[in-house]
Design a protein around this motif. Structure first.
Motif, PDB file in Angstrom:
ATOM      1  N   UNK A  67       0.823  -1.218   0.000  1.00  0.00           N
ATOM      2  CA  UNK A  67       0.000   0.000   0.000  1.00  0.00           C
ATOM      3  C   UNK A  67       0.859   1.272   0.000  1.00  0.00           C
ATOM      4  N   UNK A  68       1.969   1.188  -0.656  1.00  0.00           N
ATOM      5  CA  UNK A  68       2.836   2.359  -0.708  1.00  0.00           C
ATOM      6  C   UNK A  68       2.613   3.068  -2.037  1.00  0.00           C
ATOM      7  N   UNK A  69       2.416   4.377  -1.965  1.00  0.00           N
ATOM      8  CA  UNK A  69       2.283   5.142  -3.189  1.00  0.00           C
ATOM      9  C   UNK A  69       3.692   5.264  -3.781  1.00  0.00           C
ATOM     10  N   UNK A  70       3.950   4.577  -4.919  1.00  0.00           N
ATOM     11  CA  UNK A  70       5.319   4.583  -5.448  1.00  0.00           C
ATOM     12  C   UNK A  70       5.804   5.985  -5.789  1.00  0.00           C
ATOM     13  N   UNK A  71       4.882   6.853  -6.199  1.00  0.00           N
ATOM     14  CA  UNK A  71       5.293   8.230  -6.541  1.00  0.00           C
ATOM     15  C   UNK A  71       5.731   8.989  -5.291  1.00  0.00           C
ATOM     16  N   UNK A  72       5.021   8.690  -4.203  1.00  0.00           N
ATOM     17  CA  UNK A  72       5.375   9.329  -2.940  1.00  0.00           C
ATOM     18  C   UNK A  72       6.778   8.895  -2.509  1.00  0.00           C
ATOM     19  N   UNK A  73       7.019   7.597  -2.625  1.00  0.00           N
ATOM     20  CA  UNK A  73       8.338   7.056  -2.261  1.00  0.00           C
ATOM     21  C   UNK A  73       9.417   7.653  -3.177  1.00  0.00           C
ATOM     22  N   UNK A  74       9.078   7.762  -4.447  1.00  0.00           N
ATOM     23  CA  UNK A  74      10.057   8.301  -5.392  1.00  0.00           C
ATOM     24  C   UNK A  74      10.355   9.768  -5.073  1.00  0.00           C
ATOM     25  N   UNK A  75       9.302  10.497  -4.713  1.00  0.00           N
ATOM     26  CA  UNK A  75       9.515  11.912  -4.383  1.00  0.00           C
ATOM     27  C   UNK A  75      10.450  12.047  -3.179  1.00  0.00           C
ATOM     28  N   UNK A  76      10.268  11.150  -2.179  1.00  0.00           N
ATOM     29  CA  UNK A  76      11.141  11.197  -1.002  1.00  0.00           C
ATOM     30  C   UNK A  76      12.599  10.998  -1.412  1.00  0.00           C
ATOM     31  N   UNK A  77      12.823   9.991  -2.264  1.00  0.00           N
ATOM     32  CA  UNK A  77      14.204   9.722  -2.704  1.00  0.00           C
ATOM     33  C   UNK A  77      14.766  10.918  -3.465  1.00  0.00           C
ATOM     34  N   UNK A  78      13.929  11.475  -4.372  1.00  0.00           N
ATOM     35  CA  UNK A  78      14.394  12.598  -5.196  1.00  0.00           C
ATOM     36  C   UNK A  78      14.677  13.825  -4.332  1.00  0.00           C
ATOM     37  N   UNK A  79      13.857  13.985  -3.304  1.00  0.00           N
ATOM     38  CA  UNK A  79      14.035  15.137  -2.429  1.00  0.00           C
ATOM     39  C   UNK A  79      15.391  15.079  -1.723  1.00  0.00           C
ATOM     40  N   UNK A  80      15.750  13.876  -1.274  1.00  0.00           N
ATOM     41  CA  UNK A  80      17.059  13.711  -0.611  1.00  0.00           C
ATOM     42  C   UNK A  80      18.181  13.983  -1.605  1.00  0.00           C
ATOM     43  N   UNK A  81      17.989  13.517  -2.854  1.00  0.00           N
ATOM     44  CA  UNK A  81      19.011  13.759  -3.890  1.00  0.00           C
ATOM     45  C   UNK A  81      19.141  15.254  -4.167  1.00  0.00           C
ATOM     46  N   UNK A  82      17.999  15.954  -4.171  1.00  0.00           N
ATOM     47  CA  UNK A  82      18.032  17.407  -4.385  1.00  0.00           C
ATOM     48  C   UNK A  82      18.829  18.068  -3.271  1.00  0.00           C
TER      49      UNK A  82
END
Lengths: 477, 386
Positions: free
Chosen positions: B135-150
């Motif tokens: 039940x994980x929103x993959x886009x939400x998870x991806x945004x978290x990863x991208x945010x850390x990269x930013x």
């Protein structure tokens, strides 16, 4: 074995006692002024305020440091506790100021095993006491979002701070404009924004305070209680803020329109007159004289906003008010209209002085680096006497309020870091002479470093505010 | 012999517990906990701790204590794995008297697993099933990863993470990707590789959450619009009760850029109490004067972005602010980045005339060499022929 343990215990106690006892040292004079933070050098403090705590800003890489407090025949030595600085206890401080009206302080430090000493400085104690409590709102300075906020009160004789009301009781909404009738903690009002929006007032002079919602529910600002407690003057402003790209002032808050009304607390009637409610002018910052016969306010020609925001210059005006007939005079007196902009006129409770904030332009002097306090001697017989700059308060001074005995003024200032306002207190004698102001003392010197909130709308009050929390929560349901 | 065998089993069980939980928390750290650490960390200062206690309570303080280690996910994983292994050993000792051999071995593992799961849900702020990847929103998870990269300005990693040719419909992910593309100077070549509709593909200017405000601060900082970067960082940090190390870092930077050293010092003093930020603070303490900060490449370049004739942010449109920034930073990588944003915004908003004027002013310079970026060239030709 037992004897041995007793010896060990006695030696340990001796080491503990002697290592903790500080004494004044023979020291070489540095012939240098101590730079301390907050700056309490040569300030005048009331006799009933909590002890000042301060730290050396320029420690010259001292191995250890101590402050020698001296008043009359009494000497107390206090060691430096890291960034918390020199924290003399309240009892020790009180014992010193009972000895003399001047406390001399010398800071000594150990440098390469040798004691050195900075030039002594004094703290002068005034026998004029200050009201024992201070109410203020703690908020982040500006912007549009907020987290936790609340209206707090601080016992000035100790360091105790407690919440009067916080936004955890109001669904996280914004609150502002707390105001008291003549420093009376039992006559209070405040505004809530967003949820439960409106003005809440307690006018019964009974503690704990029970608030009622003003009806009709106006969303007014800048309240000023009439000394009778029967009326409150408000300003009704359509306010907006914009963000500078490069200016030091960061934010510009301005009004698209503003008018003044007087609210009759008993009947709910709203009183005004064309002089306070004109389309061609912005009228704001109402403030009653202590006899209730004059309403001071600020007025500027209305211009195209925000394009002409720098052209808005508020004049200081006054209008007479007859409380028995609830009528205003037809004429408006202008006390200042000389090309700069006035805000927050406040008359001392003894009616002798009026202090206002003057900035280059605009309505929100809180953000203006050039804002300073000016004083008018209301008893002067000269018709056009010059208004005195209170140079002791420095730049970036804005909101201010008087103590009930007219001898102290508390004002908020951004002068320390340019962003977070701190409360400063200044002594003013009967002739209007000012002493060097001081920052509100805190339990330790690093207090303001770790407080990321501004002290907003500091108001001195004669006692502690006690709120009927159950009644308030049922009102806010 | 039996005793020795028991010991071996215990040591192996402890190692298995350590390794399994370590890997699990490392994975969770990489995915979620590093992102969570951006917004709250542990400050080793009694005054800050007291303030947090009064505002957020003890559970929050404990949570930030463990979360701080995920500033480096390996450290975080090691700390939590060590904790769980200790708990398991303690449970093994307490269940020593249980006679059933299966219960004796299974109970400590079971309870350690439960405690580990509780720690994971508490630190990540996610539900139990989400922790295990359901039940994980993959886009939400991806945004978290991208945010850390930013945060770490790892632009290549962002482009690589989003570069599988799957159309991106999520505006937040588009915003983050476009920031990376602008920083690499290829936004004008790639902007329409994604389904862009309007300027919200560059920035969604609605502060629904403090996390979005933080992202906007990153975007404006990348554009060179320091006033807006500071404003949104302040907004977000205010909403997070001033506890976000990531936003405090941004506020230190923007205040130094403005020469507001006293405020910057205040934030530095606060942040310096967080273990993982000490070195960062040490560096920025040295920049609290005009001389030293002008010598810092990033600060001096961003300082050039400050618009000389003060105005209200965006009062003449963001594009006008950006045009001033581009002109003020000519010959720097900042100018290139700003021009890529500006050109893309003009295309997305349909401002042909302004776009042509901008291209005519900058084309052929080192900031916008010819041939023009693909989509700029295409739009420019079309606009000229029309």
């Amino acid at each position: 074995m037992r004897k041995f343990l007793v010896y060990i215990f006695v030696i340990a106690v001796n080491i503990l006692v002697f290592s903790c006892t500080l004494s004044e040292q023979e020291a070489e004079q540095l012939h240098k002024k101590a730079v301390i933070s907050p700056d309490y050098t040569e300030v005048t403090m009331p006799c009933n305020i909590a002890a000042p705590t301060f730290a050396l800003a320029d420690s010259l890489m001292l191995d250890e440091a101590q402050a020698v407090f001296q008043a009359g025949s009494k000497t107390i030595v206090v060691g430096e506790q890291g960034e918390e600085g020199f924290c003399i206890g309240i009892d020790d401080w009180q014992s010193l100021i009972k000895e003399a009206n001047t406390v001399a302080i010398r800071i000594q430090g150990k440098q390469n095993s040798k004691w050195v000493e900075y030039d002594a400085f004094n703290i002068y104690i005034s026998q004029d006491s200050i009201d024992p409590y201070l109410a203020y709102r703690l908020i982040e300075p500006g912007y549009e979002q907020w987290g936790k906020m609340g209206i707090y009160q601080r016992n000035l004789e100790t360091y105790e701070e407690e919440a009067i009301i916080t936004n955890s009781q109001t669904n996280g909404g914004c609150m502002n404009c707390h105001s008291f009738c003549q420093q009376n903690p039992e006559k209070m009002l405040f505004h809530l924004r967003v949820d439960f929006g409106g003005t809440y007032i307690s006018n019964s002079e009974k503690s704990p305070l029970t608030f009622s919602h003003l009806t009709p529910s106006p969303s007014f600002v800048y309240p000023s209680w009439h000394p009778s407690g029967k009326y409150v003057a408000f300003s009704n402003n359509n306010t907006k803020q914009l963000f500078h790209t490069t200016d030091v002032n960061r934010i510009e808050v301005f009004d698209f329109s503003s008018d003044i009304i007087v609210y009759d607390v008993e009947t709910g009637d709203i009183l005004s007159c064309p002089q306070l409610h004109s389309r061609s002018a912005f009228e704001t910052f109402p403030s009653w004289s202590p006899d209730g016969k004059t309403l001071y306010f600020c007025s500027a020609d209305s211009v195209q906003m925000p394009d002409e925001y720098e052209k808005v210059k508020y004049a200081l005006c006054s209008i007479d008010f007859e409380a028995s007939t609830r009528t205003f005079s037809e004429t408006v007196d202008t006390l200042y209209n000389e090309g700069r902009s006035v805000s927050f006129p406040r008359v001392s409770p003894d009616g002798k002085h009026l202090i206002y904030t003057l900035a280059d332009y605009g309505t929100f002097s809180i953000w203006h680096k050039d804002a300073a306090l000016y004083m008018i001697d209301l008893q002067s017989s000269e018709a056009s006497q010059p208004h005195k700059l209170m140079k002791e308060t420095g730049k970036r001074a804005s909101y201010h309020s008087w103590s009930s005995n007219s001898r102290w003024l508390i004002y908020s200032s951004r002068r320390d870091d340019g962003l977070y306002t701190r409360p400063y207190i200044i002594h003013i004698d009967e002739q209007g002479n000012c002493d060097k102001p001081f920052t509100l003392p805190q339990k330790d010197a690093s207090f303001y470093t770790y407080r990321t909130k501004s002290f907003n709308v500091p108001e001195l009050i004669k006692g502690k505010v006690s709120i009927n929390k159950e009644a308030l929560s049922s009102l806010l349901k | 012999m039996k005793e020795k065998k028991n010991w071996i089993i215990r040591v192996v069980t402890a190692l298995v517990c350590f390794c399994t939980s370590g890997v699990a928390f490392w994975l969770l750290g990489i995915r979620v906990l590093q992102y969570k650490e951006c917004w709250s960390t542990f400050y080793y200062n009694s005054k800050i701790a007291n303030e947090i206690l009064s505002i957020e309570g003890l559970p929050y303080l404990v949570r930030t204590f463990f979360l701080q280690f995920f500033a480096n996910p390996i450290h975080g994983a090691i700390v939590i794995a060590s904790l769980l292994t200790c708990i398991m050993i303690a449970l093994t000792i307490t269940t020593k008297k249980v006679k059933n051999i299966w219960m004796k071995n299974a109970l400590p593992l079971f309870f350690t697993f439960i405690i580990g799961t509780l720690i994971a849900t508490s630190l990540s702020g996610m539900g139990l099933l989400q922790v295990f990847g359901f039940h994980v929103d993959p886009q939400n998870m991806q945004f978290m990863r991208l945010s850390v990269m930013t945060r770490h300005q790892d632009w290549d990693a962002i482009i690589s993470e989003t570069g599988d040719n799957t159309p991106i419909s999520n505006l937040l992910i588009q915003n983050t990707l476009n920031t990376a593309l602008a920083e690499k100077g290829i936004l004008g070549d790639k902007i329409f590789d994604q389904p862009c509709e309007d300027i919200r593909s560059i920035y969604v200017d609605v502060i629904k959450t403090p996390e979005i405000a933080a992202m906007l601060s990153d975007i404006y900082y990348s554009m060179g619009h320091i006033a807006q970067a500071q404003r949104y960082a302040f907004e977000a940090n205010e909403k997070m009760n001033n506890l976000s190390p990531r936003l405090l870092q941004r506020l230190v930077q923007t205040n130094i850029i403005y020469g507001q050293y006293d405020v910057a010092k205040k934030y530095l003093k606060w942040l310096d109490n967080a273990y993982y930020y000490h070195d960062w603070c040490e560096h920025y303490y040295t920049l609290l004067s005009d001389n030293t900060s002008n010598a810092d490449p990033e600060i001096s370049m961003k300082r050039k972005c400050l618009i000389e004739d003060n105005r209200f942010s965006g009062i003449r449109g963001l594009d006008d602010d950006l045009l001033h920034i581009a002109r003020a930073t000519k010959g720097t990588t900042q100018c290139r980045t700003t021009l890529h944003y500006l050109g893309s915004l003009y295309i997305l908003a349909g401002y042909e005339q302004q776009f042509v004027s901008m291209i005519d002013e900058f084309k052929g310079t080192p900031d916008l060499p010819q041939p023009l970026p693909h989509y700029f060239e295409e739009y420019y030709k079309r606009a000229k022929t029309e």
